[in-house]
Write an enzyme that holds these catalytic residues in place. Structure first.
Site, PDB file in Angstrom:
ATOM      1  CD  GLU A 165       2.081 -13.596  15.555  1.00  0.00           C
ATOM      2  OE1 GLU A 165       1.904 -12.443  16.006  1.00  0.00           O
ATOM      3  OE2 GLU A 165       1.645 -14.622  16.117  1.00  0.00           O
ATOM      4  N   GLY A 210       0.102   5.184  -4.657  1.00  0.00           N
ATOM      5  CA  GLY A 210      -0.552   6.388  -5.164  1.00  0.00           C
ATOM      6  C   GLY A 210      -0.240   7.610  -4.334  1.00  0.00           C
ATOM      7  NE  ARG A 211      -1.957   6.245   1.008  1.00  0.00           N
ATOM      8  CZ  ARG A 211      -1.747   5.545   2.106  1.00  0.00           C
ATOM      9  NH1 ARG A 211      -1.627   6.157   3.277  1.00  0.00           N
ATOM     10  NH2 ARG A 211      -1.647   4.241   2.060  1.00  0.00           N
ATOM     11  CG  ASP A 243      -2.055   0.971   1.106  1.00  0.00           C
ATOM     12  OD1 ASP A 243      -2.379   1.381  -0.026  1.00  0.00           O
ATOM     13  OD2 ASP A 243      -2.622   1.343   2.150  1.00  0.00           O
ATOM     14  CD  GLU A 272     -12.965  -5.511  -2.887  1.00  0.00           C
ATOM     15  OE1 GLU A 272     -13.770  -6.315  -2.380  1.00  0.00           O
ATOM     16  OE2 GLU A 272     -11.774  -5.799  -3.128  1.00  0.00           O
ATOM     17  CG  ASN A 273      -7.517  -2.245  -6.364  1.00  0.00           C
ATOM     18  OD1 ASN A 273      -6.505  -2.920  -6.122  1.00  0.00           O
ATOM     19  ND2 ASN A 273      -7.966  -1.358  -5.496  1.00  0.00           N
ATOM     20  NE  ARG A 309      -8.524   0.254   4.384  1.00  0.00           N
ATOM     21  CZ  ARG A 309      -8.288   1.541   4.515  1.00  0.00           C
ATOM     22  NH1 ARG A 309      -8.377   2.120   5.708  1.00  0.00           N
ATOM     23  NH2 ARG A 309      -7.935   2.279   3.470  1.00  0.00           N
ATOM     24  CB  SER A 334      -7.731  -4.157   2.176  1.00  0.00           C
ATOM     25  OG  SER A 334      -7.577  -2.901   2.804  1.00  0.00           O
TER      26      SER A 334
END
Length: 254
Positions: A212, A22-23, A19, A66-67, A199, A201
């Site tokens: 873990e 994009g940010r 993740d 979902e993408n 999360r 996802s």
């Protein structure tokens, strides 16, 4: 950090939610696709490091079901990136086998062909297996596996009258697990998520029952080998009890 790791306790299966691409790009004034391209370089580095450390399975959450709801230009860029990033070099250099999980029938035919070609070319590699979760969601996988489990029970003679009692005997965890996309590998011991979100996802929900979890703020393009080793060190600092008490585990380890 590498010297501090217990090489006898390296997780055999690491799953990663990659993740923050994009940010990472947005903070640099770039298009989101620029971040995904940078993320491919991280995949190469982490694949090599996992192989060096002795990890046997590395599963990467690349594109979720979902993408598909993302802007069309970003989806198209991601599909193009899949085509260009599946180079034999990363797999052959590290003796890595390539596998894919997910609803790949939804992918463009050109992408499907490239996936099958890469799997065929790397089928004999045995140092590690890289598994890409592409057009994947755990809920989709679980529903699909349940359908296949029930269909098998109703068509292989296990439920000759189709009664609920007969069907119930076939709906075991073992039979169900055989129909999951991940049937060919053990469950992950360690799940890593980069990018600061806390999360799961819709990722490997069945398989991570006793994994873990490790979350870090680092965006995926900035995730380095030392970050991977920190995650493994955190994993090694924990006691895995699988429902038992601390005292029971310590007694078994004597």
């Amino acid at each position: 950090m590498a010297n501090d790791l217990d090489m006898n306790r390296i997780p055999q299966h690491i799953a990663i939610i990659m993740d923050g691409n994009g940010r990472w790009a947005t903070e640099r004034g770039k298009e989101r696709s620029f971040g995904h391209q940078a993320g491919v370089e991280t995949v190469r580095r982490i694949t090599s490091e996992c192989t060096r450390l002795g990890v046997k399975y590395l599963t990467l959450y690349t594109f979720s079901t979902e993408n598909w709801n993302r802007p069309a230009d970003e989806v198209a860029a991601l599909m193009g990136l899949v085509l260009t990033s599946l180079e034999d070099e990363i797999f052959m250099k590290n003796n890595v086998r390539f596998r894919v999980i997910g609803d790949i029938k939804r992918l463009p035919q050109q992408v499907q062909d490239k996936l099958w070609q890469t799997m065929e070319h790397t089928a004999q590699n045995d140092a590690m297996t890289m598994v890409v979760a592409l057009s994947y969601s755990s809920r989709w996988e679980i529903v699909n596996a349940m359908k296949e489990t029930v269909f098998e029970a109703l068509t292989n003679g296990s439920c000759p009258t189709g009664s609920y009692y007969e069907l119930e005997k076939q709906l075991t965890e073992e039979n169900f697990s055989r129909h999951l996309d991940t049937y060919f590998m053990p469950d992950p011991e360690l799940l890593i998520r980069t990018g600061g979100e806390l999360r799961i996802s819709n990722y490997l929900l069945w398989q991570i029952a006793y994994s873990e979890l490790y979350f870090c703020d680092t965006y995926w393009p900035d995730f380095r080998e030392e970050d991977l080793r920190k995650a493994i060190a955190s994993y090694q600092s924990r006691q895995r009890r699988f429902g038992k008490t601390e005292a029971q585990v310590e007694e078994e380890e004597k």
